[in-house]
Design a protein around this motif. Sequence first.
Motif, PDB file in Angstrom:
ATOM      1  N   PHE A 184      -2.414   0.220   4.169  1.00  0.00           N
ATOM      2  CA  PHE A 184      -1.494   0.368   3.669  1.00  0.00           C
ATOM      3  C   PHE A 184      -0.207  -0.869   3.261  1.00  0.00           C
ATOM      4  CE2 PHE A 184       2.637   2.485   1.941  1.00  0.00           C
ATOM      5  CZ  PHE A 184       2.389   2.128   0.684  1.00  0.00           C
TER       6      PHE A 184
ATOM      7  N   ILE B  41      -7.246   3.379   2.436  1.00  0.00           N
ATOM      8  CA  ILE B  41      -6.941   3.428   2.179  1.00  0.00           C
ATOM      9  C   ILE B  41      -6.321   5.455   1.164  1.00  0.00           C
ATOM     10  CG2 ILE B  41      -5.196   3.359  -0.008  1.00  0.00           C
ATOM     11  CD1 ILE B  41      -4.464   1.230   2.321  1.00  0.00           C
TER      12      ILE B  41
ATOM     13  N   GLU C  32      -3.640   8.369   1.650  1.00  0.00           N
ATOM     14  CA  GLU C  32      -3.886   8.863  -0.085  1.00  0.00           C
ATOM     15  C   GLU C  32      -4.251  10.392   0.442  1.00  0.00           C
ATOM     16  OE1 GLU C  32      -3.861   5.886  -3.385  1.00  0.00           O
ATOM     17  OE2 GLU C  32      -5.780   6.917  -2.656  1.00  0.00           O
TER      18      GLU C  32
ATOM     19  N   GLY D 200       3.608   4.708  -3.859  1.00  0.00           N
ATOM     20  CA  GLY D 200       4.355   3.300  -3.413  1.00  0.00           C
ATOM     21  C   GLY D 200       4.766   3.000  -3.187  1.00  0.00           C
TER      22      GLY D 200
END
Length: 299
Positions: A23, A50, A54, A75
């Motif tokens: 990330f 990623i 999430e 984010g």
Amino acid sequence: MTVQKSISQPDAGTLDWDDIRYFVELARQGKLSATARVLRVEHSTVARRIGMLETRLGVRLFDRLPKNWILTAEGEELLAQARRVEDEALAFARAGAGASTLRGVVRLSAPPVFASAFLVPRLAALRARWPAIALEIIGEVRQADLYRREADLALRMARPSQDGLAARPLAQTGYGLYAAPGWFERPAQEWEFIGHGEAMKDTPQQKWLAKFVAGRPYAFWTNDAAAMLAACRAGLGVAVLPHFLGRGDPMLVLHPEHGQVLSRPLWLAVHPDVRRAPRVTLMAELLAAMLQEHAALLA
């Protein structure tokens, strides 16, 4: 009844450091391909990790655009905390390296042509002094980030700019004006030159050459020192070369009046946490001894 997890149901208990590392790096690079190169994985691996993060957080971290991945508002909020986690993890890794023995890998970042033309040919004679250590040399023009453990040691042609690094000058690297036989017998106004490319236009050797050229033509430009050496050997023009490349080469001639046009210090840098590692200390001392032994050739 079985409950299906979705992106709206966070499962933070399953997070691991690798998820956060992917990330932070993607936020830093903005592109899958660039992130993959830094992490040494396939770009599909970055996208997959990623997506997994999430799902575990229940938050969309990036907007997927055709050329870039852009942080969402969520984010952005999480990035500062993720960077703190990254800093702590890297500090832990450096502390672990400091507790190691004379066994293991030592990673050395160095300018590519200096590594291949000077360091590597002289390492064999010292091998008996580091029998249980594997030395990995990373030839790169850019400056490796020692805080991020991209290397344990770094040889640099300029004093390190990062705060907190332990650094010392080990030797002076001298430069002279070289050309293939016959060039210096021509009238000086007919000389053509080999210049350092755009990425190296601000180096001391190119600044000196730019003044010396004084309007005369360049025949060739390159950011690659090995290509510059090859071009000079082939007779493309006159070049400023380090003496460890040019001196003693039967295909090159050193100009008698411009045999020493400038000198640059060669620095060895290490992060203080890693410096406590016995294997890193040993390799640093071996490098220092090697450079001092061959100081005359370098300078």
